[in-house]
Design an enzyme around this catalytic site. Structure first.
Site, PDB file in Angstrom:
ATOM      1  N   TYR A  51      16.461  32.717  -5.318  1.00  0.00           N
ATOM      2  CA  TYR A  51      17.815  33.130  -4.938  1.00  0.00           C
ATOM      3  C   TYR A  51      17.899  34.655  -4.775  1.00  0.00           C
ATOM      4  CZ  TYR A  51      20.006  28.617  -6.320  1.00  0.00           C
ATOM      5  OH  TYR A  51      20.396  27.305  -6.417  1.00  0.00           O
ATOM      6  N   CYS A  82      20.722  31.207 -14.901  1.00  0.00           N
ATOM      7  CA  CYS A  82      20.212  32.054 -13.821  1.00  0.00           C
ATOM      8  C   CYS A  82      21.136  33.267 -13.718  1.00  0.00           C
ATOM      9  CB  CYS A  82      20.237  31.243 -12.524  1.00  0.00           C
ATOM     10  SG  CYS A  82      19.781  32.182 -11.051  1.00  0.00           S
ATOM     11  N   THR A  84      21.161  35.506 -11.408  1.00  0.00           N
ATOM     12  CA  THR A  84      21.599  35.702 -10.023  1.00  0.00           C
ATOM     13  C   THR A  84      22.784  34.791  -9.697  1.00  0.00           C
ATOM     14  OG1 THR A  84      19.254  36.098  -9.534  1.00  0.00           O
ATOM     15  CG2 THR A  84      20.727  35.844  -7.661  1.00  0.00           C
ATOM     16  N   CYS A 195      16.262  38.308 -15.511  1.00  0.00           N
ATOM     17  CA  CYS A 195      16.024  37.109 -14.692  1.00  0.00           C
ATOM     18  C   CYS A 195      15.357  36.110 -15.622  1.00  0.00           C
ATOM     19  CB  CYS A 195      15.101  37.443 -13.516  1.00  0.00           C
ATOM     20  SG  CYS A 195      14.460  35.993 -12.647  1.00  0.00           S
TER      21      CYS A 195
HETATM   22  N1  DGL Z   1      15.946  32.873 -12.481  1.00  0.00           N
HETATM   23  C1  DGL Z   1      16.856  33.563 -11.639  1.00  0.00           C
HETATM   24  C2  DGL Z   1      17.640  34.627 -12.411  1.00  0.00           C
HETATM   25  O1  DGL Z   1      17.775  34.540 -13.609  1.00  0.00           O
HETATM   26  C3  DGL Z   1      16.394  34.188 -10.365  1.00  0.00           C
HETATM   27  C4  DGL Z   1      15.149  33.851  -9.698  1.00  0.00           C
HETATM   28  C5  DGL Z   1      15.324  33.763  -8.208  1.00  0.00           C
HETATM   29  O2  DGL Z   1      15.234  34.786  -7.498  1.00  0.00           O
HETATM   30  O3  DGL Z   1      15.622  32.660  -7.769  1.00  0.00           O
HETATM   31  O4  DGL Z   1      18.146  35.542 -11.818  1.00  0.00           O
END
Ligand code: DGL
Length: 283
Positions: A51, A82, A84, A195
């Site tokens: 994402y 997540c 994001t 992340c």
């Molecule tokens: N695991 C996701 C987060 O905590 C992001 C990884 C992604 O770029 O999809 O931001």
């Protein structure tokens, strides 16, 4: 779209945990440890990961689709595991499901500000998280109250390495060095894992920091805080599952490859689970 009145409030209903891919498993392990009686449904949007380089509208659309999927499974609470997706969509998810407890994940700037001695904190996160209004507001607020300086480091490609199961490959190590080195050189003695994929790379991050000359380093992962927050919210709403004689069930779903998710759960968490594919991509 399932309506709120369809949603079971039974204490035995599962908790939904969602991420763009495998990163949310780093949160699931804390939830499992702290709340072993809660049945869990993990949903990975691996067909659409990562994402981090997508625009705001795409992240919002995918998060809504995955939340709708989990609500249709009858979850009693939702963890957006997540950073994001939390930054880009938690407001909309709470608006869409006003009675559903929703717990998000945000970079641990506050604990980092308490731990740094140099007053310099590195934040490893996706491009989308670092550019989000939610993150920028949090950063401004904590920087002002603590006097700490935060250095955001976007890490394009790093979550992908975790998705590919390449935790220790030379390419992964090279990326980690490239992202961590400048933060240590700038004087950071605390690194925030902004992340949920990155907790699976803690050893590599520590080693890159040492190579870059870090004498002492605090690494901040908010997975445990998220699990505690989930427990608090469930308790407040009378939704905590009572103790069970055996560990509660864990189900896993993905928009990508079911066998890859099963393999990742075995390798990363030592859980043997037959993951299933979300038959129709939810969008
Ligand atoms: N695991 C996701 C987060 O905590 C992001 C990884 C992604 O770029 O999809 O931001």
């Amino acid at each position: 779209m399932p309506t709120v009145s369809d949603m079971p409030t039974a204490v035995h209903a599962p908790v939904g945990i969602f991420d763009s891919g495998l990163g949310g498993l780093s949160v699931l392990r804390h939830v499992r440890r702290l709340l072993p009686h809660e049945a869990l449904i993990y949903a990975a949007d691996s067909a659409f990961a990562p994402y981090g380089g997508k625009d705001e509208a795409a992240v919002l659309a995918r998060t809504v689709a995955m939340a709708d999927f989990l609500v249709a499974q009858g979850v009693k609470a939702l963890v957006i595991a997540c950073n994001t997706a939390t930054a880009g969509a938690i407001v909309e998810i709470r608006r869409r499901y006003p009675t559903l407890p929703v717990v998000g994940v945000e970079p641990g700037l506050k604990p980092a500000a308490l731990q740094t001695r140099t007053g310099m904190v590195g934040v490893l996160a996706t491009e989308r998280t670092l550019a989000s209004r939610r993150f920028l507001a949090l950063e401004a607020q904590i920087a002002e109250s603590s006097g700490v300086r935060f250095i955001g480091q976007p890490c394009p490609g790093l979550a992908d390495q975790v998705e590919k199961g390449e935790l220790r490959s030379p390419a992964t190590m090279e990326l980690v060095r490239r992202f961590v080195g400048p933060l240590i050189a700038a004087g950071a003695d605390a690194l925030v894992l902004g992340c949920t994929h990155y907790p699976f790379l803690v050893a590599q991050i520590e080693s890159a920091a040492r190579e870059a000359g870090a004498a002492s380093l605090a690494i901040i992962d908010t997975g445990d805080a998220v699990a505690r927050q989930l427990g608090k919210v469930l308790a407040e709403q009378g939704l905590l599952s009572p103790p069970l004689p055996t560990p509660a069930s864990i189900a896993a779903w993905t928009t990508g490859s079911a066998s890859s998710l099963s393999t990742a759960m075995r390798k990363l968490l030592h859980l043997t689970i037959a993951a299933k594919r979300i038959a129709e991509r939810p969008d």
